[in-house]
Write a protein that holds these residues in place. Sequence first.
Motif, mmCIF file in Angstrom:
data_model
loop_
_atom_site.group_PDB
_atom_site.id
_atom_site.type_symbol
_atom_site.label_atom_id
_atom_site.label_comp_id
_atom_site.label_asym_id
_atom_site.label_seq_id
_atom_site.Cartn_x
_atom_site.Cartn_y
_atom_site.Cartn_z
ATOM 1 N N GLU A 92 0.855 -1.187 0.000
ATOM 2 C CA GLU A 92 0.000 0.000 0.000
ATOM 3 C C GLU A 92 0.893 1.239 0.000
ATOM 4 O O GLU A 92 1.908 1.288 0.688
ATOM 5 C CB GLU A 92 -0.877 -0.039 1.268
ATOM 6 C CG GLU A 92 -1.874 1.067 1.352
ATOM 7 C CD GLU A 92 -2.742 0.910 2.588
ATOM 8 O OE1 GLU A 92 -2.391 1.516 3.626
ATOM 9 O OE2 GLU A 92 -3.747 0.185 2.519
ATOM 10 N N LEU A 93 0.488 2.219 -0.752
ATOM 11 C CA LEU A 93 1.258 3.461 -0.838
ATOM 12 C C LEU A 93 0.936 4.348 0.354
ATOM 13 O O LEU A 93 -0.215 4.658 0.628
ATOM 14 C CB LEU A 93 0.923 4.201 -2.136
ATOM 15 C CG LEU A 93 1.652 5.528 -2.365
ATOM 16 C CD1 LEU A 93 3.163 5.309 -2.473
ATOM 17 C CD2 LEU A 93 1.119 6.212 -3.613
ATOM 18 N N ASP A 94 1.992 4.773 1.057
ATOM 19 C CA ASP A 94 1.829 5.709 2.163
ATOM 20 C C ASP A 94 1.890 7.108 1.554
ATOM 21 O O ASP A 94 2.934 7.543 1.063
ATOM 22 C CB ASP A 94 2.956 5.506 3.191
ATOM 23 C CG ASP A 94 2.775 6.379 4.418
ATOM 24 O OD1 ASP A 94 2.059 7.403 4.349
ATOM 25 O OD2 ASP A 94 3.358 6.026 5.466
ATOM 26 N N GLU A 95 0.772 7.818 1.575
ATOM 27 C CA GLU A 95 0.686 9.114 0.891
ATOM 28 C C GLU A 95 1.562 10.178 1.543
ATOM 29 O O GLU A 95 1.998 11.111 0.875
ATOM 30 C CB GLU A 95 -0.769 9.549 0.808
ATOM 31 C CG GLU A 95 -1.570 8.590 -0.060
ATOM 32 C CD GLU A 95 -2.927 9.140 -0.425
ATOM 33 O OE1 GLU A 95 -3.146 10.357 -0.307
ATOM 34 O OE2 GLU A 95 -3.763 8.324 -0.844
ATOM 35 N N GLU A 96 1.834 10.036 2.830
ATOM 36 C CA GLU A 96 2.678 11.033 3.506
ATOM 37 C C GLU A 96 4.140 10.904 3.084
ATOM 38 O O GLU A 96 4.803 11.900 2.837
ATOM 39 C CB GLU A 96 2.575 10.875 5.027
ATOM 40 C CG GLU A 96 1.262 11.367 5.597
ATOM 41 C CD GLU A 96 1.233 11.238 7.115
ATOM 42 O OE1 GLU A 96 2.303 11.123 7.749
ATOM 43 O OE2 GLU A 96 0.114 11.251 7.652
ATOM 44 N N THR A 97 4.631 9.677 3.013
ATOM 45 C CA THR A 97 6.053 9.473 2.705
ATOM 46 C C THR A 97 6.281 9.136 1.235
ATOM 47 O O THR A 97 7.403 9.231 0.756
ATOM 48 C CB THR A 97 6.635 8.330 3.564
ATOM 49 O OG1 THR A 97 5.963 7.115 3.231
ATOM 50 C CG2 THR A 97 6.498 8.616 5.042
ATOM 51 N N VAL A 105 -3.566 -8.263 4.917
ATOM 52 C CA VAL A 105 -4.983 -8.041 4.656
ATOM 53 C C VAL A 105 -5.723 -9.376 4.802
ATOM 54 O O VAL A 105 -5.290 -10.391 4.256
ATOM 55 C CB VAL A 105 -5.187 -7.480 3.223
ATOM 56 C CG1 VAL A 105 -6.660 -7.312 2.919
ATOM 57 C CG2 VAL A 105 -4.439 -6.171 3.059
ATOM 58 N N GLU A 106 -6.828 -9.334 5.527
ATOM 59 C CA GLU A 106 -7.641 -10.531 5.690
ATOM 60 C C GLU A 106 -8.291 -10.864 4.352
ATOM 61 O O GLU A 106 -8.959 -10.037 3.750
ATOM 62 C CB GLU A 106 -8.720 -10.294 6.748
ATOM 63 C CG GLU A 106 -9.582 -11.497 7.020
ATOM 64 C CD GLU A 106 -10.607 -11.247 8.114
ATOM 65 O OE1 GLU A 106 -11.738 -11.725 7.954
ATOM 66 O OE2 GLU A 106 -10.282 -10.578 9.121
ATOM 67 N N THR A 107 -8.054 -12.097 3.877
ATOM 68 C CA THR A 107 -8.622 -12.497 2.585
ATOM 69 C C THR A 107 -9.746 -13.510 2.738
ATOM 70 O O THR A 107 -10.574 -13.655 1.838
ATOM 71 C CB THR A 107 -7.540 -13.100 1.673
ATOM 72 O OG1 THR A 107 -6.942 -14.211 2.343
ATOM 73 C CG2 THR A 107 -6.497 -12.065 1.313
ATOM 74 N N LYS A 108 -9.758 -14.220 3.872
ATOM 75 C CA LYS A 108 -10.793 -15.227 4.038
ATOM 76 C C LYS A 108 -11.018 -15.477 5.529
ATOM 77 O O LYS A 108 -10.076 -15.508 6.317
ATOM 78 C CB LYS A 108 -10.366 -16.526 3.346
ATOM 79 C CG LYS A 108 -11.402 -17.623 3.389
ATOM 80 C CD LYS A 108 -11.096 -18.777 2.435
ATOM 81 C CE LYS A 108 -9.951 -19.630 2.896
ATOM 82 N NZ LYS A 108 -9.807 -20.883 2.153
ATOM 83 N N ARG A 109 -12.282 -15.664 5.913
ATOM 84 C CA ARG A 109 -12.637 -16.000 7.293
ATOM 85 C C ARG A 109 -13.637 -17.154 7.220
ATOM 86 O O ARG A 109 -14.684 -17.041 6.598
ATOM 87 C CB ARG A 109 -13.253 -14.810 8.008
ATOM 88 C CG ARG A 109 -13.677 -15.096 9.441
ATOM 89 C CD ARG A 109 -14.239 -13.852 10.104
ATOM 90 N NE ARG A 109 -13.211 -12.837 10.280
ATOM 91 C CZ ARG A 109 -12.522 -12.633 11.409
ATOM 92 N NH1 ARG A 109 -12.770 -13.369 12.454
ATOM 93 N NH2 ARG A 109 -11.615 -11.683 11.474
#
Length: 152
Positions: A92-97, A105-109
Amino acid sequence: MAGGRKSKYQTHVEPKLLLIEAWARDGMIQEDIAKKLGVAMSSFSEYKNKYPELTEALKRGQEVVDVQVENSLLKRAMGYRYDEVTKEASRELDEETGEYKTIMVETKRVTKEVQPDVTAQIFWLKNRRPDVWRDKKELDANVKASKLEDLL
């Protein structure tokens, strides 16, 4: 022992009562606790009789573990459900830096069910209700001699 040399209890055991409680809570047996403290098991046993604070520390530690095991055994005997969660790494791109960072990331439960365990049920019942569930039954073997002769 005013002003005299301190006993091994005072130097090796008393300063570590909180640690002894933690060791007991972690399931360490008393022989191993004595060894870790650098005292003989015979001395450790004498200290338990002489110093109630040592006995209390051991009891407090063991009670916590005993309750946890009892709860786990009951849960296993009754069966239970739990959620199995699958996670995958994502960038994920950190917009601040302006840098990318990796996040999970949860993909399945999936809710899964553990069926009741018959062995745990038997163990629980034999220990909690021995009058009904133990294998060995007590029989009254008092038979009068006259009745026995009548049978022969």
